[in-house]
Scaffold this motif. Structure first.
Motif, PDB file in Angstrom:
ATOM      1  N   ALA A 478      85.302 106.471  63.580  1.00  0.00           N
ATOM      2  CA  ALA A 478      84.138 107.089  64.214  1.00  0.00           C
ATOM      3  C   ALA A 478      83.209 106.018  64.788  1.00  0.00           C
ATOM      4  O   ALA A 478      83.199 104.872  64.327  1.00  0.00           O
ATOM      5  CB  ALA A 478      83.382 107.933  63.196  1.00  0.00           C
ATOM      6  N   PRO A 479      82.433 106.348  65.815  1.00  0.00           N
ATOM      7  CA  PRO A 479      81.477 105.384  66.369  1.00  0.00           C
ATOM      8  C   PRO A 479      80.465 104.940  65.317  1.00  0.00           C
ATOM      9  O   PRO A 479      80.078 105.723  64.450  1.00  0.00           O
ATOM     10  CB  PRO A 479      80.789 106.186  67.491  1.00  0.00           C
ATOM     11  CG  PRO A 479      81.736 107.285  67.824  1.00  0.00           C
ATOM     12  CD  PRO A 479      82.424 107.634  66.545  1.00  0.00           C
ATOM     13  N   ALA A 510      75.517  99.241  71.948  1.00  0.00           N
ATOM     14  CA  ALA A 510      74.836  99.525  70.687  1.00  0.00           C
ATOM     15  C   ALA A 510      75.776 100.166  69.673  1.00  0.00           C
ATOM     16  O   ALA A 510      75.583 100.027  68.459  1.00  0.00           O
ATOM     17  CB  ALA A 510      73.630 100.435  70.922  1.00  0.00           C
ATOM     18  N   TYR A 511      76.771 100.888  70.163  1.00  0.00           N
ATOM     19  CA  TYR A 511      77.696 101.594  69.277  1.00  0.00           C
ATOM     20  C   TYR A 511      79.133 101.228  69.623  1.00  0.00           C
ATOM     21  O   TYR A 511      79.473 101.004  70.782  1.00  0.00           O
ATOM     22  CB  TYR A 511      77.536 103.116  69.403  1.00  0.00           C
ATOM     23  CG  TYR A 511      76.196 103.638  68.945  1.00  0.00           C
ATOM     24  CD1 TYR A 511      75.993 103.993  67.617  1.00  0.00           C
ATOM     25  CD2 TYR A 511      75.137 103.763  69.838  1.00  0.00           C
ATOM     26  CE1 TYR A 511      74.770 104.478  67.189  1.00  0.00           C
ATOM     27  CE2 TYR A 511      73.900 104.243  69.426  1.00  0.00           C
ATOM     28  CZ  TYR A 511      73.730 104.599  68.096  1.00  0.00           C
ATOM     29  OH  TYR A 511      72.516 105.066  67.676  1.00  0.00           O
ATOM     30  N   THR A 512      79.977 101.199  68.608  1.00  0.00           N
ATOM     31  CA  THR A 512      81.407 101.041  68.858  1.00  0.00           C
ATOM     32  C   THR A 512      81.963 102.341  69.414  1.00  0.00           C
ATOM     33  O   THR A 512      81.366 103.405  69.246  1.00  0.00           O
ATOM     34  CB  THR A 512      82.156 100.699  67.559  1.00  0.00           C
ATOM     35  OG1 THR A 512      81.991 101.774  66.622  1.00  0.00           O
ATOM     36  CG2 THR A 512      81.632  99.416  66.954  1.00  0.00           C
ATOM     37  N   GLU A 513      83.086 102.272  70.079  1.00  0.00           N
ATOM     38  CA  GLU A 513      83.736 103.469  70.594  1.00  0.00           C
ATOM     39  C   GLU A 513      84.682 104.040  69.540  1.00  0.00           C
ATOM     40  O   GLU A 513      85.258 103.310  68.745  1.00  0.00           O
ATOM     41  CB  GLU A 513      84.523 103.154  71.860  1.00  0.00           C
ATOM     42  CG  GLU A 513      83.635 102.724  73.031  1.00  0.00           C
ATOM     43  CD  GLU A 513      84.456 102.504  74.289  1.00  0.00           C
ATOM     44  OE1 GLU A 513      85.689 102.676  74.220  1.00  0.00           O
ATOM     45  OE2 GLU A 513      83.858 102.157  75.320  1.00  0.00           O
ATOM     46  N   ALA A 514      84.797 105.363  69.549  1.00  0.00           N
ATOM     47  CA  ALA A 514      85.743 106.003  68.638  1.00  0.00           C
ATOM     48  C   ALA A 514      87.160 105.583  68.997  1.00  0.00           C
ATOM     49  O   ALA A 514      87.496 105.450  70.174  1.00  0.00           O
ATOM     50  CB  ALA A 514      85.606 107.523  68.705  1.00  0.00           C
ATOM     51  N   SER A 515      87.975 105.344  67.982  1.00  0.00           N
ATOM     52  CA  SER A 515      89.369 104.974  68.223  1.00  0.00           C
ATOM     53  C   SER A 515      90.287 105.952  67.513  1.00  0.00           C
ATOM     54  O   SER A 515      89.975 106.431  66.433  1.00  0.00           O
ATOM     55  CB  SER A 515      89.642 103.556  67.707  1.00  0.00           C
ATOM     56  OG  SER A 515      89.455 103.488  66.310  1.00  0.00           O
ATOM     57  N   ASP A 516      91.416 106.250  68.152  1.00  0.00           N
ATOM     58  CA  ASP A 516      92.363 107.205  67.583  1.00  0.00           C
ATOM     59  C   ASP A 516      93.755 106.901  68.099  1.00  0.00           C
ATOM     60  O   ASP A 516      94.011 106.935  69.296  1.00  0.00           O
ATOM     61  CB  ASP A 516      91.959 108.639  67.956  1.00  0.00           C
ATOM     62  CG  ASP A 516      92.869 109.676  67.313  1.00  0.00           C
ATOM     63  OD1 ASP A 516      93.641 109.307  66.411  1.00  0.00           O
ATOM     64  OD2 ASP A 516      92.797 110.846  67.715  1.00  0.00           O
TER      65      ASP A 516
END
Length: 597
Positions: A478-479, A510-516
Motif C-alpha cells: 500500500a502507499p 511524498a508517497y510511495t506508489e502501490a505495488s502489486d
C-alpha cells in the motif's frame, strides 16, 4: 551524516554511535530495581493476609480489590510493550491517522461497563467461559477455552520477544537475558502474590510507563527547539494529515476503518477477554467495577496520544536523515529506542528508565495472562467439588508456572521462526472477534441456541482463517509516506529543514506508489486485500448473523428448541446500566467456579 558515518547501534557496522547508546551500569541498576520491587510486592502478598492459600484469594483477592489500582491494572493488561513501541513507529512512518483509533474508546468503555460487565458479574464465575457453558453448552465452552489458551500463549510469547528484540538491536541489552529475567520475575510474583500482587505491580508498572513516556515527550520537545518547531516540521512532512477517510476497505489505515475496526479490536479486549473479566468480578461492587472501567477512558487516550507524539518527535529529528534508510536501525519499531538513546545519551540511568517503562508493559501483560489462563483451566476443566479451595490454589500456581514457561519457550522460538510473529499477532485478532460475537449473541438475543451459536462461531473462525491465509498469498504494497536521508550532516535551522523537506517532496514525491505483482481475480482482489482493521468487524458480524439465522432455523424445526426458556440472568437488561446490585439474588459468597453446576 552519510551512511558511513551513521551512528553504530546494535552491532551494525557504522563508525560512531549516539552518545550513551549502550546499556551502562546505572541503567542496569534502574532496570533491576523495577524487577526487584515487583518481586518484593509479590513476596509481601505471599506472606501477608491469607498467604494466597485459597483459590478465592489467589485468583480474585477475596473479591475485595480496590477500584483504583484495579483500574490501573485493567489499563496495563493490554497496553503492552508492543503498543509502546508500535504506536510511535506508526506515527513516525505514516502520520497521525492512527489517532482515529482513540475515538473508539468512547464506545468501547461504556459498552464494557454497562453491557458486558454486569452480565459477567451475575454469572458469578471468575471464568468468562462459564457464561458460554450456561448459555449454550459445555462443548462449545471448552472449544472456546482451548482456542483462548492458544491465543494467549502465542501473544504472551510475542509480548516478551518483540520489545527484547527491538531493545537489543538499539541498546545492546541481551536478548536472551532480558526475556529470561522479565519472564521469571513475572512468574515469581504472580505465583507467590496472586491477584493482589498482580494488581499492585500493574499499578506500579502503569505509572512507570506513563512517567517514562511523559519525560520523553517533554524533554524531547525542549531539545528539538519547542512545540512550534516540532509542529512545523511534522506538518511540512505531511505527518499531521487527518483527511484520509476513504470508504475503500482495502485502504490500510483510513479514519473509517480505524474507528470501525478499532471498536471491535478493543471491545474484544475490554468486553470479552478473560483477563479483564476476572478483574470485573474481583472488585467488591458493580459500582466500583464501573468506576474502574471508566477511568480507563482517559488513560487509554492519554497513552495513545503521548506514545504517538513521541513518534512525531522522532520524525521531527530525523526528517532529513531516516535511520532506517541509512542502515542505522533495521525496522521502524526500533525508532523510539534509537531516538531516546540518541537524545538522552548523556543522562546516566535514563536508558534504564526507558527500558523499564517498555518492559513494564510486558510484565503487566504476562502476569495478567498466566493468572487468567490458570483461572480458565481451574473453572472450566476441573469441577468445583473435586478439589478443596487450598488444593485448587496450589494447582492454580502450578498452572501459572506452566503457562509462563510455555510463553517463555515460545518467545525463544520466535528467535528462530521469524515468520510466526505476524501469524501469531493476526491469530490474536482473528480468534478474539468471533468470541466477542459469541458473547454478544448470547447476551442480547433470546432466540439464539447452542447449534446456531456453534455454527456462527466456528464458521466465523474458518472464514477469518481463509481471509488471512489469502492475504498472505498476495504481493501487494500500500502507499506510504516517503522518508528521506538527503541530509545527515550537522543540525540545520528550521527554515532550511522545511525547505529541504519540500524540495525532497518535489524530487522524490511524498508517497510511495502501490505495488502489486499478484494474479488475482476480482473477488480475490476485494477480499484478500481487506485492511487487517476489518477482520474484527467481519468476525463479529459473521458470528452474530449466521448464529442468529441458524438458531431461528433450528427453532422452526425442533420442538425442544421452541420450548427452551433462557435464564434471565444471562441476558442483558437496560437496568444493568445502573450501579445497583440485587445481592439477595446474586450472592457473591459462592464458589468461584460454575456455581450452577
Amino acid at each position: 551524516m552519510d551512511e558511513k558515518s551513521a551512528p553504530s547501534i546494535g552491532g551494525l557496522d557504522n563508525s560512531s554511535s549516539p552518545s550513551g547508546a549502550h546499556f551502562g551500569i546505572v541503567d542496569y541498576v534502574v532496570f533491576s530495581g523495577l524487577l526487584l520491587v515487583s518481586a518484593l510486592i509479590g513476596l509481601y502478598y505471599g506472606c501477608s493476609g491469607g498467604k494466597q492459600k485459597t483459590q478465592g484469594e489467589w485468583l480474585a483477592g477475596n473479591r475485595d480489590l480496590a477500584w483504583l489500582p484495579t483500574s490501573l491494572s485493567l489499563l496495563a493488561s493490554f497496553i503492552s510493550a508492543i503498543t509502546l513501541l508500535g504506536t510511535p513507529s506508526e506515527l513516525y512512518t505514516a502520520g497521525v491517522m492512527y489517532f482515529y483509533m482513540s475515538l473508539t474508546y468512547f464506545v468501547v468503555i461504556p459498552v464494557s461497563a454497562w453491557v458486558f460487565m454486569p452480565v459477567f458479574r451475575r454469572v458469578n464465575s471468575l471464568s468468562a467461559f462459564v457464561y458460554i457453558k450456561r448459555r449454550y453448552s459445555n462443548a462449545l465452552s471448552l472449544v472456546a477455552c482451548a482456542l483462548y489458551l492458544i491465543q494467549m500463549i502465542l501473544y504472551m510469547g510475542i509480548v516478551l520477544y518483540s520489545p527484547a528484540l527491538a531493545l537489543n538491536a538499539v541498546t545492546g541489552l541481551s536478548l536472551e537475558g532480558s526475556i529470561l529475567a522479565v519472564s521469571l520475575v513475572c512468574i515469581f510474583y504472580t505465583v507467590i502474590g496472586g491477584m493482589k500482587a498482580i494488581i499492585w505491580t500493574d499499578a506500579l508498572q502503569t505509572m512507570v510507563m506513563i512517567l517514562g513516556m511523559i519525560t520523553i515527550g517533554i524533554v524531547g520537545t525542549i531539545k528539538l527547539g519547542g512545540l512550534s518547531e516540532v509542529y512545523q516540521i511534522t506538518k511540512t512532512g505531511l505527518h499531521l494529515e487527518f483527511d484520509k477517510l476513504s470508504l475503500d476497505p482495502r485502504t490500510r489505515h483510513s479514519g473509517i476503518d480505524l474507528m470501525v475496526g478499532g471498536i471491535f479490536t478493543w471491545m474484544s479486549i475490554y468486553s470479552a477477554n478473560q483477563a479483564q473479566v476476572q478483574r470485573y468480578i474481583s472488585v467488591a461492587t458493580k459500582k466500583d467495577a464501573q468506576k474502574a472501567i471508566f477511568l480507563n477512558l482517559p488513560g487509554l487516550i492519554f497513552l495513545m496520544l503521548i506514545s504517538g507524539y513521541c513518534g512525531l518527535l522522532a520524525y521531527a529529528k530525523y526528517s532529513l536523515c531516516d535511520p532506517i534508510k541509512t542502515g542505522t536501525i533495521q525496522k521502524s519499531d526500533q525508532i523510539l529506542p534509537y531516538f531516546v538513546l540518541d537524545t538522552f545519551g548523556g543522562w546516566p540511568g535514563f536508558g534504564g528508565v526507558f527500558v523499564s517503562s517498555i518492559f513494564s508493559g510486558s510484565l503487566s501483560t504476562i502476569s495478567s495472562g498466566v493468572n487468567a489462563l490458570a483461572a480458565v483451566v481451574l473453572t472450566n476443566f476441573i469441577p468445583d467439588n473435586l478439589l478443596s479451595e487450598e488444593v485448587r490454589a496450589k494447582l492454580g500456581k502450578v498452572l501459572a508456572i506452566v503457562f509462563g514457561l510455555l510463553a517463555l519457550g515460545f518467545a525463544f522460538l520466535c528467535k528462530y521462526l521469524q515468520s510466526i510473529l505476524q501469524l501469531a499477532l493476526s491469530l490474536f485478532g482473528l480468534l478474539a472477534s468471533p468470541l466477542l460475537g459469541l458473547f454478544t449473541l448470547g447476551m442480547t438475543t433470546r432466540r439464539s441456541n447452542n447449534i446456531g451459536a456453534s455454527v456462527g462461531y466456528i464458521t466465523s473462525l474458518l472464514m477469518q482463517g481463509v481471509i488471512y491465509y489469502g492475504s498472505q498469498s498476495i504481493d501487494y504494497s500500500a502507499p506510504k509516506l516517503i522518508l528521506y536521508d538527503t541530509n545527515c550532516g550537522e543540525n540545520i535551522p528550521l527554515n532550511e529543514t522545511i525547505t529541504q523537506i519540500k524540495a525532497n517532496q518535489q524530487i522524490f514525491g511524498a508517497y510511495t506508489e502501490a505495488s502489486d505483482t499478484s494474479n488475482l481475480n476480482i473477488l480475490e482482489n476485494s477480499v484478500f486485500r481487506l485492511s487487517y482493521m476489518w477482520y474484527g468487524f467481519i468476525g463479529f458480524i459473521w458470528t452474530i448473523v449466521v448464529g442468529y439465522v441458524t438458531s431461528i432455523i433450528v427453532r422452526l424445526v425442533s420442538k425442544n428448541e421452541k420450548e427452551r426458556i433462557v435464564d434471565e440472568e444471562l441476558l442483558w437488561h437496560f437496568r444493568d446500566i445502573f450501579p445497583s446490585e440485587d445481592k439477595s439474588r446474586y450472592s457473591y459468597e459462592l464458589p468461584l467456579g460454575d456455581v450452577n453446576s
